[in-house]
Scaffold this motif. Structure first.
Motif, PDB file in Angstrom:
ATOM      1  N   PRO A   4      81.198  28.699  93.836  1.00 55.03           N
ATOM      2  CA  PRO A   4      80.460  27.851  94.775  1.00 55.03           C
ATOM      3  C   PRO A   4      79.054  28.409  95.012  1.00 55.03           C
ATOM      4  O   PRO A   4      78.863  29.624  94.986  1.00 55.03           O
ATOM      5  CB  PRO A   4      81.282  27.929  96.063  1.00 55.03           C
ATOM      6  N   GLU A   5      78.121  27.501  95.248  1.00 52.73           N
ATOM      7  CA  GLU A   5      76.731  27.910  95.521  1.00 52.73           C
ATOM      8  C   GLU A   5      76.647  28.759  96.785  1.00 52.73           C
ATOM      9  O   GLU A   5      75.718  29.549  96.942  1.00 52.73           O
ATOM     10  CB  GLU A   5      75.873  26.661  95.762  1.00 52.73           C
ATOM     11  N   THR A   6      77.618  28.556  97.652  1.00 57.85           N
ATOM     12  CA  THR A   6      77.584  29.218  98.956  1.00 57.85           C
ATOM     13  C   THR A   6      78.218  30.609  98.924  1.00 57.85           C
ATOM     14  O   THR A   6      78.379  31.231  99.960  1.00 57.85           O
ATOM     15  CB  THR A   6      78.322  28.352  99.995  1.00 57.85           C
ATOM     16  N   LEU A   7      78.562  31.069  97.722  1.00 54.20           N
ATOM     17  CA  LEU A   7      79.103  32.427  97.600  1.00 54.20           C
ATOM     18  C   LEU A   7      78.040  33.381  97.073  1.00 54.20           C
ATOM     19  O   LEU A   7      77.463  33.173  96.008  1.00 54.20           O
ATOM     20  CB  LEU A   7      80.299  32.447  96.637  1.00 54.20           C
ATOM     21  N   GLN A   8      77.794  34.422  97.842  1.00 56.54           N
ATOM     22  CA  GLN A   8      76.862  35.463  97.407  1.00 56.54           C
ATOM     23  C   GLN A   8      77.610  36.758  97.179  1.00 56.54           C
ATOM     24  O   GLN A   8      78.558  37.063  97.906  1.00 56.54           O
ATOM     25  CB  GLN A   8      75.835  35.727  98.501  1.00 56.54           C
ATOM     26  N   GLY A  21      83.504  25.633 104.390  1.00 56.56           N
ATOM     27  CA  GLY A  21      82.076  25.377 104.520  1.00 56.56           C
ATOM     28  C   GLY A  21      81.245  26.528 105.040  1.00 56.56           C
ATOM     29  O   GLY A  21      80.069  26.356 105.354  1.00 56.56           O
ATOM     30  N   TYR A  22      81.834  27.695 105.147  1.00 58.02           N
ATOM     31  CA  TYR A  22      81.041  28.865 105.538  1.00 58.02           C
ATOM     32  C   TYR A  22      80.214  29.359 104.345  1.00 58.02           C
ATOM     33  O   TYR A  22      80.623  29.222 103.195  1.00 58.02           O
ATOM     34  CB  TYR A  22      81.943  30.026 105.964  1.00 58.02           C
ATOM     35  N   ALA A  23      79.077  29.936 104.643  1.00 59.37           N
ATOM     36  CA  ALA A  23      78.361  30.705 103.622  1.00 59.37           C
ATOM     37  C   ALA A  23      79.062  32.058 103.548  1.00 59.37           C
ATOM     38  O   ALA A  23      79.248  32.716 104.564  1.00 59.37           O
ATOM     39  CB  ALA A  23      76.907  30.886 104.029  1.00 59.37           C
ATOM     40  N   VAL A  24      79.474  32.439 102.360  1.00 62.30           N
ATOM     41  CA  VAL A  24      80.270  33.655 102.227  1.00 62.30           C
ATOM     42  C   VAL A  24      79.505  34.711 101.425  1.00 62.30           C
ATOM     43  O   VAL A  24      78.959  34.420 100.361  1.00 62.30           O
ATOM     44  CB  VAL A  24      81.621  33.357 101.532  1.00 62.30           C
TER      45      VAL A  24
END
Ligand SMILES: Nc1ncnc2c1ncn2[C@@H]1O[C@H](COP(=O)(O)OP(=O)(O)O)[C@@H](O)[C@H]1O
Ligand SMILES: [Mg+2]
Length: 226
Positions: free
Chosen positions: A57-61, A29-32
């Motif tokens: 994942p949406e949370t991967l930049q 659940g971390y933003a990465v």
């Protein structure tokens, strides 16, 4: 938390280790943010492949950073409370490697059991990390992570001298290691550790172990510095 993988040697498993850590961090659940500081842009390609496979994942930049300044700025911009920033650089001594060290909270040094790799790892802990610490004026913990381990590596007598060199260095060695597995090679396609139809439970368990070892080493180092 900002983590860079650093060793001035190609093929030791830097990018693979970071993909494994990214997989675990995303799962938790971390933003990465992956900062790709390698001219070959292999991390950027991975992010693109994940997207095309519907596994991103949406949370991967992904940030492509080709200069030291871009690496430093991206690390600062994306660092946050529930975030993990991972910096990948190419396997050579250059300013990007130094920028990655300079920006990081902890350095993971992937070690493959070969003389060249072991000496390159020690160059990081004994030379480049002290340089970065001197410049920025705060400690920089490091942890060795054994990569591409085979059953033979654990037993081979011929490797005992290399093991002795690693242990004598004083840098903590992660309890968990990344073994030589197809699941890690598959991280060069549009997969995370968790996305395949039949994920490799052993690869997941050891990667989660390495992630925890890295956090533990960081916490311990901060406690000692305080
Ligand atoms: N634990 C592992 N098991 C199997 N193959 C691995 C493992 N780690 C790395 N590899 C493979 O070794 C090669 C080099 O790894 P890579 O992560 O690209 O190294 P680096 O980024 O240090 O140059 C790649 O083909 C990769 O798939
Ligand atoms: Mg790489």
């Amino acid at each position: 938390m900002i983590i860079s993988a650093a060793i001035a040697k190609g093929g030791t498993g830097k990018s693979t280790l970071l993909r494994a850590l990214a997989s675990v961090a995303l799962k938790r659940g971390y933003a990465v943010t992956l900062i790709d500081g390698d001219v070959r842009q292999n991390m950027s390609r991975w992010a693109q492949m994940l997207k095309e496979a519907g596994n991103r994942p949406e949370t991967l930049q992904l940030v492509s950073a080709t200069t030291p300044r871009e690496i430093l700025e991206a690390a600062e911009l994306h660092n946050g409370d529930r975030s993990v920033v991972l910096i990948d650089t190419e396997g050579t001594t250059n300013d990007n490697l130094m920028a990655g060290l300079f920006a990081s909270d902890i350095v993971v040094v992937p070690i493959f059991f070969a003389l060249d790799d072991v000496t390159a790892a020690i160059q990081i802990t004994d030379h480049y990390i002290p340089l970065a610490v001197e410049t920025r004026g705060r400690p920089l913990p490091a942890v060795f992570v054994l990569t591409k381990q085979t059953i033979i590596d654990a037993k081979a007598r011929a490797l005992s001298e290399l093991r002795a060199i690693i242990q004598a260095n004083g840098t903590p060695i992660a309890d968990h290691a990344l073994h030589n597995r197809v699941a890690y090679r598959d991280l060069q396609s549009g997969q995370t550790l968790y996305s395949p139809d039949q994920p490799d439970a052993k690869a997941i368990a050891e990667s989660e172990g390495v992630f925890d070892d890295v956090l533990k080493t960081f916490t311990e180092a901060m406690r000692q510095a305080a």
